[in-house]
Design an enzyme around this catalytic site. Structure first.
Site, short mmCIF file in Angstrom:
data_model
loop_
_atom_site.label_atom_id
_atom_site.label_comp_id
_atom_site.label_asym_id
_atom_site.label_seq_id
_atom_site.Cartn_x
_atom_site.Cartn_y
_atom_site.Cartn_z
N ASP A 32 37.62 27.49 41.33
CA ASP A 32 37.46 28.60 42.28
C ASP A 32 38.43 29.68 41.82
O ASP A 32 39.65 29.51 41.90
CB ASP A 32 37.80 28.12 43.69
CG ASP A 32 37.75 29.23 44.72
OD1 ASP A 32 37.60 30.42 44.34
OD2 ASP A 32 37.89 28.93 45.92
N VAL A 33 37.90 30.79 41.32
CA VAL A 33 38.77 31.82 40.72
C VAL A 33 39.69 32.51 41.72
O VAL A 33 40.63 33.19 41.33
CB VAL A 33 37.95 32.89 39.95
CG1 VAL A 33 37.25 32.27 38.75
CG2 VAL A 33 36.98 33.63 40.86
N LYS B 198 34.16 46.14 41.79
CA LYS B 198 33.80 46.39 40.39
C LYS B 198 34.49 47.64 39.85
O LYS B 198 34.82 47.71 38.66
CB LYS B 198 32.28 46.48 40.24
CG LYS B 198 31.56 45.15 40.42
CD LYS B 198 32.06 44.07 39.47
CE LYS B 198 31.12 42.89 39.35
NZ LYS B 198 31.64 41.83 38.46
N TYR C 21 31.16 45.21 46.93
CA TYR C 21 30.92 44.94 45.50
C TYR C 21 31.28 46.15 44.63
O TYR C 21 31.94 46.01 43.60
CB TYR C 21 29.45 44.56 45.34
CG TYR C 21 29.03 44.11 43.97
CD1 TYR C 21 29.24 42.79 43.56
CD2 TYR C 21 28.39 44.98 43.09
CE1 TYR C 21 28.82 42.36 42.30
CE2 TYR C 21 27.97 44.56 41.84
CZ TYR C 21 28.19 43.25 41.44
OH TYR C 21 27.77 42.83 40.20
#
Length: 249
Positions: free
Chosen positions: A65-66, A161, A157
């Protein structure tokens, strides 16, 4: 140019490596002589992917799990312990929790920021610690064209990003003198299980925005990752490469 594979003798860690772009990158790297360690939150899928890539001698699977710094450090350690080092880190793990701001929950915002932004930072930090000692290495961060132009329903998102671009540039300046390069990729509309689940009219409208007239294939992103991971890009750091077929220029 020689006929020697571009990544012979190199070891790469790829987060989100069990499927989609991460798996396509892993396939490309293995074909070019690398050994890979796949990290993915889905342990079973990761083990299956590693087997498909050729098994223990070339590919290892680690459930990761990052969002957990400890788990990412364990993932990097698996590469160092299993294959003797770490030459390439691809921070690719990602999720979407799309909704308009009016409907998006705080949890949906936090989840996306945690996986993309904190996850990439965790990967950068863990890989950077190993690579700075080796005085070499290449880190590839996966951003998105959504981080450049912003997309409706993606305030979480798009923000994450875009943040990855800023993080890439800052990290590249910190690590350059140590021989470590950090670059990012911004894919556009790429064919995947996630994008193919879109309603046809939405898909068609997105394809219509692409000057090249088609969606990209995962391998087309993977080859750009290969370029950034290899010595072909030896004088590039802090850059962001768009792989979009000309969309959103």
């Amino acid at each position: 140019m020689t006929d020697v594979p571009l990544l012979t003798g190199k070891t790469a860690v790829i987060t989100g490596g069990a499927q989609g772009l991460g798996f396509a990158i892993a396939q490309c790297f293995v074909a070019e002589g690398a050994r890979v360690v796949l990290g993915d939150v889905n342990g079973e899928a990761t083990r299956t992917a590693a087997t498909q890539l050729g098994g223990e001698s070339v590919a290892r699977a680690v459930q990761c799990d990052v969002t957990s710094a400890a788990e990412v450090e364990a993932l990097v350690a698996a590469a160092v312990d299993g294959f003797g080092g770490l030459d390439i880190m691809v921070n690719n793990a990602g999720i979407t929790r799309d909704a308009t701001m009016r409907k998006m929950t705080e949890e949906q915002f936090d989840q996306v920021i945690a996986v993309h932004l904190k996850g990439t930072w965790n990967g950068l930090r863990a890989a950077g610690a190993v690579m700075r000692d080796a005085k070499s290495g290449a880190i590839v961060n996966m951003s998105s064209i959504s981080g450049k132009v912003g997309m409706v329903g993606q305030t979480n998102y798009s923000a994450a990003k875009a943040g990855i671009v800023g993080m890439t540039k800052a990290a590249s300046k910190e690590l350059a003198y140590l021989g470590v390069r950090v670059n990012a990729i911004q894919p556009g509309l790429i064919r995947s299980a996630m994008t193919e689940a879109m309603p046809q009219r939405i898909w068609d409208s997105k394809v219509a925005e692409v000057p090249m007239g088609r969606a990209g294939e995962p391998e087309e992103v993977a080859r750009v990752a290969l370029f950034l991971a290899s010595d072909l890009s030896s004088y590039m750091t802090g850059t962001v490469l768009e792989v979009t077929g000309g969309r959103h220029l």
